[in-house]
Design a protein around this motif. Structure first.
Motif, short mmCIF file in Angstrom:
data_model
loop_
_atom_site.label_atom_id
_atom_site.label_comp_id
_atom_site.label_asym_id
_atom_site.label_seq_id
_atom_site.Cartn_x
_atom_site.Cartn_y
_atom_site.Cartn_z
N SER A 42 28.71 25.74 45.94
CA SER A 42 29.65 26.72 46.51
C SER A 42 31.09 26.26 46.40
O SER A 42 32.02 27.08 46.53
N TYR A 43 31.32 24.97 46.16
CA TYR A 43 32.68 24.47 45.98
C TYR A 43 33.35 25.03 44.71
O TYR A 43 34.55 24.81 44.50
N TRP A 44 32.60 25.73 43.90
CA TRP A 44 33.17 26.32 42.68
C TRP A 44 34.36 27.21 43.02
O TRP A 44 35.29 27.36 42.22
N ILE A 45 34.36 27.79 44.21
CA ILE A 45 35.45 28.67 44.59
C ILE A 45 36.79 27.93 44.62
O ILE A 45 37.85 28.52 44.40
N LEU A 46 36.76 26.61 44.86
CA LEU A 46 37.99 25.83 44.85
C LEU A 46 38.57 25.71 43.45
O LEU A 46 39.79 25.62 43.27
N VAL A 47 37.69 25.72 42.44
CA VAL A 47 38.14 25.67 41.05
C VAL A 47 38.83 26.98 40.69
O VAL A 47 39.93 26.99 40.12
N THR A 48 38.20 28.11 41.02
CA THR A 48 38.82 29.41 40.70
C THR A 48 40.09 29.63 41.51
O THR A 48 41.05 30.22 41.02
#
Length: 449
Positions: A405-411
């Motif tokens: 769910s940390y992918w949102i920090l990349v986007t």
């Protein structure tokens, strides 16, 4: 099976090659992940964390099945590298993962200056004299009042008083809290080898010592309450359980489990009926209720506004939801009502089940989170000790895949837009719910890890 029952099966022999590979991958990725947290981009942090999180279950399973002696030397050999990993994150800027800690310290600053943090949002003009501080510039959501309960507020005030906005007091408080939690778990776990599941859990390490989330305080208080329950020390048990719920509200749904276990214990010890045992159990909880009132007293000047922002957060915030998203799709405008009904039904089923106490504590909180609109990774910290007391494969999968769910920090870093990716949700929850369904269907054949 409760945590105090002996396991009849001898731990299996873990292949040396698998254990060695898991140690190498975990340690190497931990070092790389720590390095990128200090100076890497959001994408480099994210991708370096994947081998760290996904090697963890293999490492923990391998070490927990170690067949050598598990005395003090073994414990030191296990705890020392885990402690080193934690301390290595002490210089990380928390905003790489989350800026919640600056709201913590802002709340602490208000309390230290005798201002009720529930009275004003940070952006309120009446707080202008306090805004000439770099801390204010780091606070997010400045138009919203605080949502953090009283015990957390006292922790924040103590941290601000010690460091005047610096981060080291919170880091020290969390490290001491974790030391206490490890000691509690060593007393609760019949097989000491299983402590490796906690000490090497990257979710706990990263969110507590890099993200600096206060959830670890709630976790140690709730685990202390469970340890006191095992010793039949019911008055301090109730006080610790209520304090945990007033650090983060998630454990509120676990309080009935503690009460029901107390009633069961009184019945078995005194041979009393259900009603008599319940009445005998009430004084401990009445005193715990009095403690709750005392903890709320410094903040009661705002009345019901204490919970205003929490209700807004619960109704309008959404992140990484799973079952809640399905409710939205099916129920539409009636989502809130349907979710309340499903959550109540799930909790009643947990309370009435024949599962062990640690499993019911775990499932009460997990039911709330899985049916809720928000599942940030650090929300799981409150129940991780209970996951590792009653460990199933689905638990190991959840604390691993939630990292995705940390992918949102990349986007967010790339586009400046906070937008979830449905594929990331599927990668998390399809494996988890599939395994969970298998465990529920074949529950008689499913063993603890």
């Amino acid at each position: 099976m409760t945590v105090n029952q002996a396991r009849s099966a001898r731990p299996g022999r873990s292949p040396v090659l698998v254990r060695t590979a898991a140690i190498v991958v975990y340690c190497g990725s931990a070092a790389l992940f720590s390095l990128f947290l200090y100076q890497g981009s959001a994408s480099s942090v994210y991708f370096s964390g994947i081998p760290l999180f996904f090697s963890f279950p293999v490492l923990a399973m391998s070490l927990s099945r170690w067949e050598g002696r598990c005395g003090k030397a073994w414990l030191v050999a296990v705890v020392a590298p885990a402690l080193l990993f934690r301390v290595s994150l002490w210089g990380v800027k928390p905003e790489v993962l989350s800026n919640d800690v600056y709201r913590y310290l802002w709340d602490g600053k208000l309390s230290w200056n005798r201002i009720n943090p529930f009275s004003y949002a940070p952006a309120d003009d009446r707080l202008a004299p306090l805004k000439n501080d770099p801390l204010y510039d780091k606070v997010a959501h400045r138009t919203f009042k605080t949502i953090y309960p009283p015990v957390s507020q006292f922790v924040f005030m103590a941290a601000y008083a010690m460091g005047k906005g610096r981060l080291w007091p919170l880091r020290l408080i969390y490290l001491l809290a974790e030391a206490g939690l490890v000691l509690l778990l060593l007393g609760l776990l019949r097989d000491r080898r299983r402590i490796v599941w906690y000490v090497f859990c990257p979710l706990v390490i990263v969110e507590t010592h890099a993200g600096l989330h206060v959830d670890i305080i709630s976790a140690v208080l709730l685990t202390a309450a469970f340890a006191l329950l095992q010793k039949r020390s019911f008055f301090p048990m109730a006080a610790a359980a209520v304090s945990a719920a007033l650090t983060k509200y998630i454990p509120v749904v676990a309080l009935p489990v503690f009460f029901l276990e107390q009633v069961r214990s009184v019945r078995s010890r005194r041979g009393a009926g259900l009603a008599s045992a319940a009445v005998h159990s009430l004084p401990a909880w009445l005193l715990a209720g009095l403690l709750a009132i005392i903890l709320f007293l410094p903040f009661l000047g705002v009345g019901w506004s204490l919970f205003e922002q929490l209700l807004i957060y619960n109704r309008h915030w959404e992140f990484n939801a799973s079952l809640y998203s399905i409710c939205q799709w099916v129920a539409g405008d009636r989502t809130f009502f349907v979710r309340l009904v499903l959550t109540a039904a799930a909790l009643l089923a947990v309370y009435a089940s024949s599962m062990g106490a640690e499993a019911r504590v775990k499932w009460s909180m997990l039911s709330l989170l899985l049916l809720g609109p928000t599942l940030y990774p650090w929300y799981l910290i409150c129940l991780i000790p209970f996951m590792f007391m009653d460990l199933r494969a689905s638990d190991a999968v959840l604390v691993t895949v939630v990292y995705l769910s940390y992918w949102i920090l990349v986007t967010w870093a790339d586009t400046g837009v906070w937008r979830e990716n449905a594929s990331v949700k599927l990668l998390q929850f399809v494996p988890y719910y599939s395994l969970l369904a298998f465990e529920l269907v074949r529950r008689r054949d499913v063993q603890e890890l």
